[in-house]
Design a protein around this motif. Sequence first.
Motif, PDB file in Angstrom:
ATOM      1  N   SER A 251       0.845  -1.196   0.000  1.00 44.18           N
ATOM      2  CA  SER A 251       0.000   0.000   0.000  1.00 44.18           C
ATOM      3  C   SER A 251       0.881   1.248   0.000  1.00 44.18           C
ATOM      4  N   SER A 253       0.836   3.598   2.247  1.00 46.06           N
ATOM      5  CA  SER A 253       1.131   4.050   3.606  1.00 46.06           C
ATOM      6  C   SER A 253       1.592   2.962   4.562  1.00 46.06           C
ATOM      7  N   ASP A 258      -8.473   1.581   2.032  1.00 40.49           N
ATOM      8  CA  ASP A 258      -9.044   1.671   0.686  1.00 40.49           C
ATOM      9  C   ASP A 258      -9.015   3.117   0.193  1.00 40.49           C
ATOM     10  N   THR A 259      -8.564   3.297  -1.024  1.00 34.68           N
ATOM     11  CA  THR A 259      -8.578   4.631  -1.620  1.00 34.68           C
ATOM     12  C   THR A 259      -9.836   4.805  -2.471  1.00 34.68           C
ATOM     13  N   ILE A 260     -10.238   6.052  -2.631  1.00 37.00           N
ATOM     14  CA  ILE A 260     -11.424   6.358  -3.423  1.00 37.00           C
ATOM     15  C   ILE A 260     -11.030   6.376  -4.898  1.00 37.00           C
ATOM     16  N   GLY A 279     -14.664   9.623   5.702  1.00 38.41           N
ATOM     17  CA  GLY A 279     -13.276   9.509   6.131  1.00 38.41           C
ATOM     18  C   GLY A 279     -13.050  10.107   7.507  1.00 38.41           C
ATOM     19  N   PHE A 289      -5.564   9.291   3.797  1.00 36.01           N
ATOM     20  CA  PHE A 289      -5.066   8.233   2.919  1.00 36.01           C
ATOM     21  C   PHE A 289      -6.079   7.765   1.873  1.00 36.01           C
ATOM     22  N   GLN A 290      -7.361   8.124   2.062  1.00 31.16           N
ATOM     23  CA  GLN A 290      -8.359   7.662   1.091  1.00 31.16           C
ATOM     24  C   GLN A 290      -8.262   8.426  -0.235  1.00 31.16           C
ATOM     25  N   TRP A 291      -7.550   9.559  -0.221  1.00 33.48           N
ATOM     26  CA  TRP A 291      -7.440  10.383  -1.429  1.00 33.48           C
ATOM     27  C   TRP A 291      -6.062  10.228  -2.043  1.00 33.48           C
ATOM     28  N   GLN A 292      -5.979   9.719  -3.251  1.00 31.86           N
ATOM     29  CA  GLN A 292      -4.694   9.509  -3.900  1.00 31.86           C
ATOM     30  C   GLN A 292      -4.026  10.824  -4.317  1.00 31.86           C
ATOM     31  N   GLU A 293      -4.832  11.848  -4.598  1.00 35.43           N
ATOM     32  CA  GLU A 293      -4.283  13.086  -5.158  1.00 35.43           C
ATOM     33  C   GLU A 293      -4.019  14.168  -4.106  1.00 35.43           C
TER      34      GLU A 293
END
Length: 550
Positions: A251, A253, A258-260, A279, A289-293
Amino acid sequence: MKAEQTTQTQPIRAETDVVVVGAGFSGLYLIHKCREMGLSIQVFEAGTNVGGTWYWNRYPGARCDSDSVHYSFSFDRDLEQEWSWSEKFSPQPEILAYLNHVADRFDMRRSIKFDARVKKAVWSEETRTWTVTTEAGDEVTTRYFIMATGCLSSTNLPKFAGMEAFKGDTYHTGRWPHERVSFEGKRVAVIGTGSSALQAIPVIAQEAKHLTVFQRTAQFSIPAYNGPLPKEREKEVKANYPALRHAARYSPSGLPVDTIPVPMLEMSDEDREAAFWKGWQSGGFGFIFQWQELGIDQKANDLAAEFVRQRIRETVKDPVTAEKLCPKGYPIGSKRICVDTDYFETYNRPNVSLVDVSEDTIDRITETGVRLKSGLEYELDAIVYATGFDAMTGSILNVDIRGTDGLSIRDAWAAGPRTYLGLMTHSFPNMFLITGPGSPSVLSNMTVSIEQHVEMTCDIIGRMEAAGQDRIEPTLEEQDKWVQTVNDVASKTLHVKANSWYLGANIPGKPRVFMPYIGGVGTYREICEGIANDDYRGFVRAPVKALAAE
């Protein structure tokens, strides 16, 4: 938990295969792995018992900010199943009890000398060994020298004028007394508002007559929503540990979050707000951490940051105090995100006040308290310095380490730490750094990164032993490439927009270099696996027979 360890009194004079500095998570796992390999090992620990960070950091409210069930060793299936965590986020005494349990269960203490602070380590090219000495008078010669001192173990005590004159009690969160500290009926100051402070402040406020918090930088913090760990969740995790551990290792982190899948800016306002709330209410790092950007897109970051500021304004009743507590001027997540329990709620208490020292700075500590540049004085009975750590490099540079040709690690790192993979440094043969600068380290669930580095170190040593080799170091070329990679990856993120301890900005005179690898735990692991599969590309190993030929 076991009672404090009885300290050995006789200095050690010995030769051993491996010397390890530190008896926290890293040091304990190294004992286990080295024994599996049949290697003799001597661990030196400055404290009087195991625990590392969790031995020293005993301040009120101290707890882990990663989920308990994932902040643990994965190397033994029986250990995973037999230990039960009482809370979602473990308090310090429970983590320390866990590490004591591990040390006892695997009979690790016989490999550790406590109350032995390493002061010097010197490499001999002639014998291809390190000589390690301690303040206690120990002197051990070893083939492999491993710094397992932790990323957050060297405390940062500020240098305010007059500190020695204060007649009250003083404490540092990173070196808290082992006996209980009472603030009953006292006027207390907490200087600093980092992660340790945010955990300690609500607890101290419940006891102190009055608590004054001196804040230079407001912090983004997410509520922990901590509580007892439900038995059904514990049962589910234990039944799925292999899959969860695998997911964590690959992952971003080190946590199986789970990411969105839908980019934030492509979502409708309603869907984005719902995702924010989900979140937020999950507690802890999930919000980030759920947001990749979030770490690379300023517009997305601004939306998340404003969501958090709105929660602060809703929580803190006094609007002036609330606005002081709202972080501004840096992206959310670019400083270490905090996880708290009732931190902002604490400012609604009548016995708590906030002092913003970003402009009216602390001028000096007086006999009776704190004086600001404006002349305003605060009378105090106790001061708690929650001023953090000389992160990542402090505990390494505090040891006089001398590599080839007598080169000191301080000189080698004068412009900032230089490593290959955060694991080794050119000109310091056979010396390994566990979660050193240049690895994900503090940007990850530390137990995942620790286990990976220990396993890499032992794999390298195992290959050397099998091949009849006695010297290894990274090439300068590959080290330079890796340092550039770490810098390049960081430069593409929003992290470089903050004066954080990731950059060493909290230590006067420390080089401003982004120290951890920010490309993600999984990406880093895949890079390391590729290097290992290529017979540890970038490292130079020498056969034992080369010594006789010289």
